[in-house]
Enzyme design. Sequence first.
Site, PDB file in Angstrom:
ATOM      1  N   HIS A 119      61.404   4.364  27.086  1.00 20.05           N
ATOM      2  CA  HIS A 119      60.911   3.395  26.099  1.00 20.05           C
ATOM      3  C   HIS A 119      61.950   2.300  26.016  1.00 20.05           C
ATOM      4  CE1 HIS A 119      58.550   6.548  23.720  1.00 20.05           C
ATOM      5  NE2 HIS A 119      59.339   7.276  24.487  1.00 20.05           N
ATOM      6  N   ARG A 142      54.739   0.565  10.018  1.00 17.48           N
ATOM      7  CA  ARG A 142      55.554   1.701   9.591  1.00 17.48           C
ATOM      8  C   ARG A 142      55.742   1.603   8.092  1.00 17.48           C
ATOM      9  NH1 ARG A 142      60.095   1.686  14.480  1.00 17.48           N
ATOM     10  NH2 ARG A 142      58.522   1.929  16.118  1.00 17.48           N
ATOM     11  N   CYS A 180      53.799   3.734  22.290  1.00 17.22           N
ATOM     12  CA  CYS A 180      53.958   4.563  23.480  1.00 17.22           C
ATOM     13  C   CYS A 180      52.750   5.429  23.830  1.00 17.22           C
ATOM     14  CB  CYS A 180      55.243   5.391  23.440  1.00 17.22           C
ATOM     15  SG  CYS A 180      55.654   6.099  21.865  1.00 17.22           S
ATOM     16  N   LYS A 225      69.558   7.653  23.880  1.00 21.21           N
ATOM     17  CA  LYS A 225      69.262   6.223  24.031  1.00 21.21           C
ATOM     18  C   LYS A 225      70.532   5.388  24.155  1.00 21.21           C
ATOM     19  CE  LYS A 225      69.135   5.482  19.040  1.00 21.21           C
ATOM     20  NZ  LYS A 225      68.507   4.779  17.918  1.00 21.21           N
ATOM     21  N   ASP A 232      57.448  -4.374  23.710  1.00 22.19           N
ATOM     22  CA  ASP A 232      57.576  -2.953  24.005  1.00 22.19           C
ATOM     23  C   ASP A 232      57.168  -2.665  25.441  1.00 22.19           C
ATOM     24  OD1 ASP A 232      58.148  -0.384  23.382  1.00 22.19           O
ATOM     25  OD2 ASP A 232      56.398  -0.047  22.115  1.00 22.19           O
ATOM     26  N   HIS A 291      57.039   0.676  28.421  1.00 25.03           N
ATOM     27  CA  HIS A 291      57.274   2.065  28.804  1.00 25.03           C
ATOM     28  C   HIS A 291      57.278   2.137  30.313  1.00 25.03           C
ATOM     29  CE1 HIS A 291      55.993   2.207  24.644  1.00 25.03           C
ATOM     30  NE2 HIS A 291      56.908   3.151  24.561  1.00 25.03           N
ATOM     31  N   GLN A 296      56.553  -5.473  18.529  1.00 26.71           N
ATOM     32  CA  GLN A 296      57.644  -5.132  19.444  1.00 26.71           C
ATOM     33  C   GLN A 296      57.364  -5.695  20.833  1.00 26.71           C
ATOM     34  OE1 GLN A 296      57.140  -0.822  18.925  1.00 26.71           O
ATOM     35  NE2 GLN A 296      59.242  -0.806  18.162  1.00 26.71           N
TER      36      GLN A 296
END
Length: 656
Positions: A529, A380, A351, A483, A400, A402, A398
């Site tokens: 996100h 991670r 992000c 979320k 991913d 945004h 991911q």
Amino acid sequence: MADPITIKLPDGSEREYSSGTTLGEIAASIGKGLAKAAIAAKVDGERADLERPIDHDASVAIITADSDEGREVLRHSTAHVMAQAVTDLFPGAKYAIGPAIEDGFYYDFELPDGAHFNEDDLERIEARMREIVQADQPFEREEVERDAGLALFADQPYKVEIIERVEPDDSTEVGEGEVISVYRNPRDGADPFVDLCRGPHVPSTKRLGPFKLMKVAGAYWRGDERRPMLQRIYGTAWDSKAALADHLHRLEEAERRDHRKIGTELDLFSFPDELGAGLAIWHPNGAIVRRVMEDFSRAEHERAGYDFVFSPHIARSTLWETSGHLDFYADGMYPPMELEGATYYPKPMNCPFHILVYRSHLRSYRELPVRLFELGTVYRFERSGVLHGLLRVRGMTQDDSHIFCEPTQIVDVLRELLDFVLFILRAFGFTEFEAEISTRPKEKSIGADADWEMATQALFDAIEGSGLSYEVAEGEGAFYGPKIDIHLRDAIGRRWQLSTLQVDFQEPQRFELEYVGADNERHQPIMIHRALFGSIERFFAILVEHYAGALPSWLAPKQVTVLPVADRHDAYAFRIVDRLNAEGFRAELVDAAADSLGARVRRAKQEKVPYVLVVGDEDADAGSVGVNARGSDKPERGVPVDDFVARLAAEVTERA
RNA sequence: GCCGGGGUAGCUCAGUCGGCAGAGCAGCUCACUCGUAAUGAGCAGGCCAGGGGUUCGAGUCCCCUCCCCGGCUCCA
């Protein structure tokens, strides 16, 4: 004669009994079969033992073993019997807590001198449990005052702690308030086994259903990693032998589908020790599947109006200070690298990079919503004990995105996202979805209450229109916002959490994001996100388990294996492979040089190839193929090549 | 991270009391040329996870590290 009372039954009928009639007697009066099947009952919605007398008008429902509630009672009672067996076999063992759980039960123990159970112990304990069942010990309920309870369990510190901790609203393990309930199992040649318990229980041990002890594991007392680790024994218990057998079969089925096992068998990926825990390499077969997944994802994102971006794998500490990750999740990040006076961290999330893309120039409200997309690889440092194949790794990619939008756009954006998620997931063959809305965590979160309320409301509004069923997980939100998570069920009914849509008011604030509104003033955008697969690794693992490795044609690493019957058919077989490859399919020839046809068919089937084509003299003459579709045990002979190509093409296009 | 169980050939596993490193499958070679889930013969294949220790001698016993499995805790 005692006063008459009126008992209302679930079918709406009412019967009169004399006050003091027990629930068991009521069951018996309704029918012989019910009396035999009854193991507990409900009085005005509260569960109770069959021996409890009723002295007032009430609604009564008899609980039989073959219901969810019945199985829960069976399991809980089985846990007690296990505790008795353990305390018999291991004098001085302390027993802590032993609830019914999904499919079974567990009980936590502490053995003297820090001893541990081993696999052989499970057999001994199970044998002792069967003796207890045969002895047909009754379960006798007794209510005692708190002080009496403390005295009764003076040598059981965990029970003492439970009693001391009982609060008026804590009705999980024992009775409420100052009176607590205990259950005794009287037995020959010893004092009764007694356990603290809210009940109800089966009338006697012979009423237990079939059970099996499954495994022993460590578990922290009260789930707190600062408290002592106890020895937990898990068991499964059912209302019939068939139900137990079904359950064991389901476990075998899950084992058969294990993506780690299939990943090795089909040569999809591996975790070489040399890389370190939680870091996978994708072999060519797995890489094909991944590439198809990613290509599909990219194409659909492009169609849905996303802008594609890329970002590096590391960034200076200042970025993570601004984003707040170093404050909140430093423990989960790979450690820093010091270079040229700066400190770099591998990225745990994408992000902040996307935020910098947004911030690269001043935005107008006309541009919003801005949707930035990246297949971004993050690292991670997951605690070693949680790693699990591709389902939980330390390096993952991911899908991913945004999305930056005006506050007024948030509900529309979320609705559009929910549609998009479901479209993507359905394309992979999933059909059952459930949503979960997570609200503000009690600790460890940032932001104003009003923002949280607005964001949470937007999630509810969006999901109402989606047709998804949902539940609310209080306090389970991320530190920066609430979320929606999408869960799906796989082919054997297991539930997996996948997609996540997270509203974030905080990062735009921290990075001082702006856009110019229609009023020509500066405003702060809201950020969402979202990841649909979650991580490619995890989604891939779930796919493998869902299909037990037999991926649909559009995803299968190899779609067609062509087998010439004998060497003289090689040329014809090769022409077919050539054509299939030219048309964009993944086809391979396995010639007759080394193995018999039977052996080659067998191997291709074991590789779970969707189509195995066998070609011989008849086919070479007729321009046909023999088609073995995966999952069918009867080959189709003489299928024209054009027909087969059309069929495969349709299947791949339709992602069937 | 914690508790327990493990790590022997590419895979699945055996290896007794501390005494020469094994099997099946896979692989390779040769023969076989075959119409639907294992053709036969032969040949290769090992830092017994890594390191240290005990011992005349360690796959085996002890210690440390790494990795895996089952749970617990965690999952931005």
